[in-house]
Design a protein around this motif. Structure first.
Motif, PDB file in Angstrom:
ATOM      1  N   LYS A  17      12.756   5.661  -8.574  1.00 15.42           N
ATOM      2  CA  LYS A  17      11.726   6.707  -8.643  1.00 15.42           C
ATOM      3  C   LYS A  17      10.656   6.572  -7.573  1.00 15.42           C
ATOM      4  N   GLY A  18      10.835   5.624  -6.653  1.00 13.68           N
ATOM      5  CA  GLY A  18       9.904   5.518  -5.531  1.00 13.68           C
ATOM      6  C   GLY A  18       8.684   4.675  -5.802  1.00 13.68           C
TER       7      GLY A  18
ATOM      8  N   TYR B 269      -2.412   0.980  -7.610  1.00 18.32           N
ATOM      9  CA  TYR B 269      -1.786  -0.223  -7.075  1.00 18.32           C
ATOM     10  C   TYR B 269      -1.502  -0.136  -5.578  1.00 18.32           C
ATOM     11  N   GLY B 270      -1.809   0.962  -4.978  1.00 20.94           N
ATOM     12  CA  GLY B 270      -1.478   1.204  -3.567  1.00 20.94           C
ATOM     13  C   GLY B 270      -1.111   2.661  -3.432  1.00 20.94           C
ATOM     14  N   ALA B 271       0.127   2.924  -3.002  1.00 20.73           N
ATOM     15  CA  ALA B 271       0.598   4.305  -2.925  1.00 20.73           C
ATOM     16  C   ALA B 271       1.227   4.745  -4.237  1.00 20.73           C
TER      17      ALA B 271
ATOM     18  N   TRP C 290       2.150   8.222 -10.919  1.00 16.22           N
ATOM     19  CA  TRP C 290       2.577   8.927  -9.709  1.00 16.22           C
ATOM     20  C   TRP C 290       2.848   7.943  -8.582  1.00 16.22           C
ATOM     21  N   THR C 291       3.617   8.373  -7.614  1.00 15.36           N
ATOM     22  CA  THR C 291       3.803   7.652  -6.362  1.00 15.36           C
ATOM     23  C   THR C 291       3.899   8.661  -5.229  1.00 15.36           C
ATOM     24  N   THR C 292       3.254   8.344  -4.106  1.00 14.87           N
ATOM     25  CA  THR C 292       3.360   9.209  -2.921  1.00 14.87           C
ATOM     26  C   THR C 292       4.516   8.773  -2.030  1.00 14.87           C
ATOM     27  N   ARG C 293       5.063   7.579  -2.284  1.00 13.63           N
ATOM     28  CA  ARG C 293       6.125   6.980  -1.460  1.00 13.63           C
ATOM     29  C   ARG C 293       5.660   6.748  -0.018  1.00 13.63           C
TER      30      ARG C 293
END
Length: 623
Positions: free
Chosen positions: A360-361, A385-387, A398-401
Motif C-alpha cells: 500500500k506504499g 512518520y515522514g511521507a 495516508w501515504t504520499t509515496r
C-alpha cells in the motif's frame, strides 16, 4: 485574516467548560459543544508559575506562565521582595519590565482572580547575565576495545517534572566523542543519561552499557508522565548490561554482543520504563519489533536495522502513550505502549510488512524524525512518520509515496484553510525537493522541483509580509508563501526556530545564534557566549522550547567545556498573551520527541504569527 473555524470552535468549547479544567483524580470528563462535537480534557503537567527574571542593562524582564488551568480573565501582580512593583494588575501579557532593578532582585508573581489576589508564586529563576547555568558533571571517559580513547559531551536533552514539584527538570543524554552514525563502523563508548534539576542537582545517572551503540539514531528517550501520578517517567531502549539509576543491572552484566566492527547485531533488546525521580528500572519488556534478520531492514552490515524513532501521543484523546519505532528506509514498525499501574501494555503495532499494509506504499516513507498531531481533528493524535501518517488506532491513514527525508513540520501553517498542514523535504532526487500537504489527507497542496538530496527544510511564519507560515529548504532558491508562491530571498539558515523577540513572528535559530529574518538580510538578536552546538552539521541546541516564563522560547546550549547547560531567555517585552505552550499538547509532545533522530523544532496546534487570531485555550486537567 479570517479566524480559522477550528479556533472559533475551540474557544466556544472552552467558554462552556471554564470550570471543568481542574478535574480531580483519574476521572475524565467529556465536554460537549454545540451538541455536534465533544472534546476530552487532556492530562498535562501541574506546573508552577515558572517565573523568570532576565537582566538587561537597564533592569529586569520578569515573565511567567499563564496556565491552562487559570481562568481566561486572570490578572497578575509582580512583587520584588514582597513589595508590589506594578501600578495596576497586568492583564494584556504575562511579562513586566522592572526599570532600574539590579540583576539579583528577587521576584514573585501573584494571580488576581475575580478581583482577589492569590498567594505567592515560586521565586523567579534569575538569569543575571541573560542566561542561567545548570552545573553538570561529565561522565568519566574511557577506551574502546580497539584502543581508541574518548570523553563525553552533553548532547540532546528533554524536560519533564521528574520529582512532582511543579518545576521542569532536565533529562540529558551524554554522548561519547566517538559516537557513530549507523553507516560508520567502529566501537563507541557507552551512552549515559542523567536526570538533573534546574539547580544542577543530579537525581540519577543511567548507563546504557556496551550493548547499546552511541549515535544519533540509536537512543531516542522519552520523558513524560505516562501514568498520571504527577511525576514523569523516562523510557528508552535498553540491553544486557544497562545499569539503572540505582545501580541495578538489566539482563546479563557480562554479556558483550558487539562484533568486530562495533555493531550490536545479536543479543536481546529491551524497552525499559525508569522512575523519573530515582532512575530505577520499573518495568522491562522485549523491544518491539525485534531485529530479526538484519538484512531484512535494507542492508546486512547493521546500518538500517538500528534506525529508531520515539514519541509520545494522546492516542485515546486524554492520556499519553509511548511510541517506539524501528526502520524508515524500507520496513517500518511502530509500537504504541501504555504505562499504567506499573506495567507496560501494548496498545497496537503498525508494520509496513503486515498483510494489512503490504503493497500500500507505506514502506520506505519514514523520516529521520517524527511528529505527533491530531491531524484529523477527532481529538486523538496521529503519528506523522515522514511521507506517511498512522492513525490513532494503529492503522495507516495516508501515504504520499514521496519517500524518506530529513525534516518535517506539522502545524497550522496556512490559517486561511481548515486544519493542519505538513511541510517536508525529500532525500530522493527523483522526488519533489519539498512539498506541502493537507495533514488530514496527505493531499499535496504544492511542491518544488526534484533533482537534489534536499537535506534541510523549515516552515514557520518568519516574515510578516506574507500571510501564514513561510517555507524554505536547502535546495530551493526562494522563500515560499503558505501557498507556495515565491517571496524572494530565503533565510540565511534552514535549521531551527525560536519565538524570541516581542512580536509573534518566529525567529531563526542556528548553531549558537538567533536571527530575525529580513528581506534584504537577517539581523542578529543573540549570539551565545561560551557555548557549542550539537550533532555536527545539524548544529542544533541541547533543547529549545517554552520551558520558563511566558510563551516565548528558551534556548539551551552546552557550555564548550561541557560543565553546564546554559539557558538563554528573551530580554524583550511582548504585548501578546498566550497560554504556556507546555499546556498545548501538540507542542508539549514535540518537546518530548525533539531529541529523536535529527532534531526538529516544536510547533503548536494553532497558528502563532503576524495577524494571528486570539490564541485558543487548551482543555486540560492536571493529576
Amino acid at each position: 485574516m479570517k479566524h480559522p473555524h477550528r479556533h472559533r470552535r475551540r474557544r466556544a468549547l472552552l467558554s462552556a467548560v471554564t470550570a471543568a479544567v481542574a478535574l480531580a483524580g483519574a476521572g475524565l470528563t467529556t465536554l460537549a459543544a454545540d451538541n455536534a462535537e465533544a472534546a476530552t480534557a487532556r492530562q498535562v503537567e501541574a506546573l508552577d508559575r515558572g517565573v523568570a527574571s532576565v537582566h538587561t542593562g537597564s533592569g529586569n524582564l520578569i515573565s511567567w506562565r499563564w496556565l491552562a488551568t487559570d481562568p481566561d480573565g486572570v490578572a497578575f501582580n509582580v512583587y520584588r521582595a514582597g513589595t508590589k512593583v506594578n501600578a495596576t494588575p497586568i492583564t494584556g501579557s504575562t511579562n513586566y519590565f522592572h526599570e532600574g532593578a539590579p540583576s539579583h532582585a528577587d521576584y514573585t508573581v501573584r494571580a488576581v482572580v475575580g478581583g482577589t489576589e492569590q498567594g505567592d508564586s515560586v521565586h523567579a529563576v534569575q538569569l543575571r547575565t541573560g542566561y542561567k547555568d545548570v552545573p553538570l558533571t561529565p561522565p568519566a571517559g574511557g577506551t574502546t576495545p580497539d584502543g581508541v580513547s574518548y570523553t563525553y559531551e552533553a548532547n540532546d536533552a528533554s524536560v519533564a517534572d521528574l520529582d512532582g514539584d511543579g518545576a521542569l527538570d532536565f533529562v540529558l543524554k551524554w554522548q561519547p566523542t566517538n559516537a557513530k552514525d549507523n553507516s560508520q563502523s567502529g566501537y563507541t563508548g557507552n551512552t549515559i543519561v542523567d536526570g538533573i534539576t534546574l539547580d544542577g542537582t543530579r537525581l540519577w545517572r543511567i548507563d546504557l552499557g556496551r550493548n547499546i551503540r552511541s549515535g544519533a539514531h540509536y537512543t531516542q528517550f522519552q520523558a513524560y508522565d505516562y501514568d498520571g501520578d504527577g511525576q514523569a517517567e523516562v523510557a528508552m531502549k535498553t540491553a544486557d548490561g544497562t545499569k539503572d539509576g540505582t545501580g541495578a543491572v538489566i539482563g546479563s552484566a557480562s554479556a558483550d554482543h558487539r562484533n568486530s566492527s562495533g555493531y550490536v547485531l545479536s543479543g536481546p533488546e529491551y524497552l525499559t520504563m525508569f522512575n523519573g525521580r530515582t532512575g530505577k528500572a520499573m518495568g522491562t519488556v522485549d523491544y518491539v519489533p525485534a531485529r530479526g534478520t538484519v538484512s531484512s531492514w535494507g542492508d546486512s552490515y547493521g546500518n538500517r536495522v538500528d534506525r529508531f524513532l520515539a514519541g509520545t501521543a494522546y492516542l485515546d484523546g486524554s492520556r499519553p502513550s509511548l511510541i517506539m519505532a524501528r526502520g524508515y528506509y524500507t520496513r517500518s514498525v511502530i509500537a504504541a505502549w501504555d504505562w499504567r499501574g506499573g506495567a507496560f501494555t501494548r496498545r497496537w503495532t503498525f508494520d509496513t510488512n503486515s498483510s494489512t499494509n503490504a503493497g500500500k506504499g507505506y514502506d520506505g516513507q519514514g523520516n529521520h524524525s517524527l511528529s505527533v498531531a491530531d491531524v484529523d481533528a477527532d481529538g486523538r493524535d496521529e503519528i506523522v512518520y515522514g511521507a506517511m501518517t498512522v492513525d490513532d488506532n494503529g492503522s495507516g491513514l495516508w501515504t504520499t509515496r514521496l519517500g524518506h527525508g530529513d525534516a518535517g513540520h506539522v502545524g497550522d501553517l496556512d490559517p486561511s484553510r481548515a486544519g493542519l498542514e505538513y511541510f517536508k523535504v525529500s532525500e530522493d532526487s527523483s522526488k519533489p525537493g519539498s512539498w506541502m500537504a493537507d495533514a488530514r489527507t496527505g493531499s499535496v497542496l504544492w511542491q518544488t522541483a526534484s533533482g537534489a538530496d534536499n537535506g534541510r527544510g523549515v516552515a514557520a511564519d518568519v516574515y510578516a509580509g506574507s500571510a501564514g507560515a513561510e517555507a524554505w529548504s536547502a535546495s530551493d532558491t526562494t522563500l515560499r508563501s503558505a501557498t507556495g508562491a515565491s517571496l524572494g530571498r530565503k533565510p540565511s539558515s534552514s535549521n531551527f526556530l525560536s519565538w524570541w523577540d516581542g512580536d509573534p513572528v518566529r525567529e531563526l535559530l542556528d548553531g549558537t545564534r538567533v536571527d530575525k529574518y529580513g528581506t534584504s538580510s537577517d539581523t542578529r538578536l543573540l549570539t551565545g557566549s561560551g557555548v557549542s552546538a550539537n550533532n555536527g552539521t545539524k548544529s542544533t541546541p541541547v533543547l529549545s522550547g517554552d520551558i520558563l516564563g511566558d510563551w516565548r522560547e528558551e534556548v539551551v546550549w552546552r557550555t564548550s567545556t561541557n560543565t553546564a547547560l546554559r539557558i538563554y531567555a528573551t530580554p524583550h517585552q511582548t504585548t501578546t498573551r498566550i497560554t504556556t505552550l507546555l499546556h498545548d499538547t501538540q507542542y508539549r509532545t514535540a518537546l518530548a520527541w525533539q531529541n529523536t533522530g535529527y532534531n526538529q523544532p516544536p510547533h503548536p496546534s494553532f497558528f502563532i504569527g503576524d495577524r494571528m487570531p486570539t490564541a485558543p485555550r487548551p482543555t486540560v486537567y492536571t493529576p
